[in-house]
Design a protein around this motif. Sequence first.
Motif, PDB file in Angstrom:
ATOM      1  N   GLN A   1       2.756   4.529  17.170  1.00 30.94           N
ATOM      2  CA  GLN A   1       3.924   4.347  16.318  1.00 30.94           C
ATOM      3  C   GLN A   1       4.315   5.681  15.703  1.00 30.94           C
ATOM      4  O   GLN A   1       3.463   6.541  15.464  1.00 30.94           O
TER       5      GLN A   1
ATOM      6  N   ILE B   1      -2.629  -9.956   9.866  1.00 33.18           N
ATOM      7  CA  ILE B   1      -2.253  -9.856   8.459  1.00 33.18           C
ATOM      8  C   ILE B   1      -2.895 -11.000   7.669  1.00 33.18           C
ATOM      9  O   ILE B   1      -2.885 -12.158   8.097  1.00 33.18           O
TER      10      ILE B   1
ATOM     11  N   SER C   1      -1.883 -14.976   7.328  1.00 32.85           N
ATOM     12  CA  SER C   1      -0.800 -15.258   8.273  1.00 32.85           C
ATOM     13  C   SER C   1      -1.057 -16.482   9.137  1.00 32.85           C
ATOM     14  O   SER C   1      -0.124 -17.041   9.721  1.00 32.85           O
TER      15      SER C   1
ATOM     16  N   HIS D   1      -3.458  -3.192  12.998  1.00 31.05           N
ATOM     17  CA  HIS D   1      -2.013  -3.414  13.142  1.00 31.05           C
ATOM     18  C   HIS D   1      -1.552  -2.868  14.490  1.00 31.05           C
ATOM     19  O   HIS D   1      -1.316  -1.679  14.643  1.00 31.05           O
TER      20      HIS D   1
ATOM     21  N   GLU E   1       2.910  -4.208  14.514  1.00 33.48           N
ATOM     22  CA  GLU E   1       3.670  -4.231  13.267  1.00 33.48           C
ATOM     23  C   GLU E   1       3.554  -2.893  12.538  1.00 33.48           C
ATOM     24  O   GLU E   1       2.594  -2.152  12.742  1.00 33.48           O
TER      25      GLU E   1
ATOM     26  N   LYS F   1       2.501  -0.152  10.049  1.00 30.79           N
ATOM     27  CA  LYS F   1       1.180  -0.081   9.403  1.00 30.79           C
ATOM     28  C   LYS F   1       1.232  -0.327   7.894  1.00 30.79           C
ATOM     29  O   LYS F   1       0.539  -1.207   7.376  1.00 30.79           O
TER      30      LYS F   1
ATOM     31  N   GLU G   1       3.709  -1.363   5.878  1.00 32.01           N
ATOM     32  CA  GLU G   1       4.334  -2.634   5.487  1.00 32.01           C
ATOM     33  C   GLU G   1       3.374  -3.802   5.713  1.00 32.01           C
ATOM     34  O   GLU G   1       3.285  -4.717   4.885  1.00 32.01           O
ATOM     35  N   ALA G   2       2.651  -3.775   6.822  1.00 27.68           N
ATOM     36  CA  ALA G   2       1.703  -4.851   7.111  1.00 27.68           C
ATOM     37  C   ALA G   2       0.593  -4.881   6.070  1.00 27.68           C
ATOM     38  O   ALA G   2       0.169  -5.952   5.621  1.00 27.68           O
TER      39      ALA G   2
END
Length: 404
Positions: free
Chosen positions: A54, A272, A275, A306, A309, A311, A313-314
Amino acid sequence: MQGRSREAYERLVSSIAERGLDPEGIERRLRAQRVETPSWGYGNSGTRFKVFSQPGVPRDPFEKIADAAQVHRHTGISPSVAIHIPWDAVEDYGALREHAEALGMRIGAVNPNLFQDEDYRLGSVCNPDERIRRKATDHLLECVRIAKEVGSEEISLWLADGTNYPGQDSFSERRARMLGCLSELYDAMPRGMRLLVEYKPFEPAFYHTDIPDWGAALTICQRLGERAQVLVDLGHHLQGTNIEQIVSLLLAEGRLGGFHFNARRYADDDLIVGSTNPFELFLIYVELLEAEEEGRRISYMIDQSHNVEPKIEAMILSVVNLQEAYAKALLVDRRALREARLSGDVLGAYRILQEACATDVRPLCAKVREDLGASPDPVGAFRESGYMQKATEERRGGTPAGWN
């Protein structure tokens, strides 16, 4: 808080008071909540098939801590970050500690790596080769030295040791080898340091793992000493395992040392937090509250991978989910629950838990975060901050950090 948010908060506080609970006391405990995030959760990760890269991923432990500081900035309850050695090895650990402190952070648990070296194909501390066991033990001792330098008081240990085929090795001899190595580690730890022992039923070994469950971890800790305690990873259980009961049992033995929070659907998915089974997360916190009131030392840590998604924010979302699960557990009317249990009111007891879990605690958690100087809407505030865009520009070039 303004407008509708303030109104929602006031309605919730009024409802809590009507239940005979103490809103101020609940908020006080929420402000004191602490959750540690892992350095490896900010680097590239993936499955055994592919590691997905990412943009803006940290290139070294210093940048990982900077990302972790963003999670704390927006949630208000994550001032520490766990490190993994050698993934986070640096030449000057004093400088790493100073960097963390300059960002309002501290170094948390130190995690040894006994699973990625070529020598560990048949195990590390359980390996039949004495040379390899010595190598593994020396790494554990190195992690104790690092923990002292960075100001950590915890060694968090997960072993990948195990076998794939019947007859491959002796169960009893492997356990004896492991206890010999871990005893040396335990004796080297200073008095204020704890060893948190994690268990896992399978993977990467599939016939047996050397610490497969909470009972095996508990007996190892009992053999080592009082400062050895069990760490529960929510993904390290077979399907259908009652994790909240395990929590209760370990609390009763005084050996619950900490958690690696995540979520799983099938195996050790490291998703997460909250979840997949938020009700289970709530029930775990229900069991934990009494131990907190007794002043038990339990470390709450996240362990996530992660893969697709974003990193940071997760990680923020996981912390927010933990805040909300904790808040809901604090809303349980414990006096009414005890009365229902003693009177045999099965559905009455369940409904008390159900009512607390169904409560929308988001206005309360937003208010607490605001009181802590954090963000009422952490994910939204982080997105608007521009931090990720700036980090992406600054981190062009170099090698992104990752577990591979």
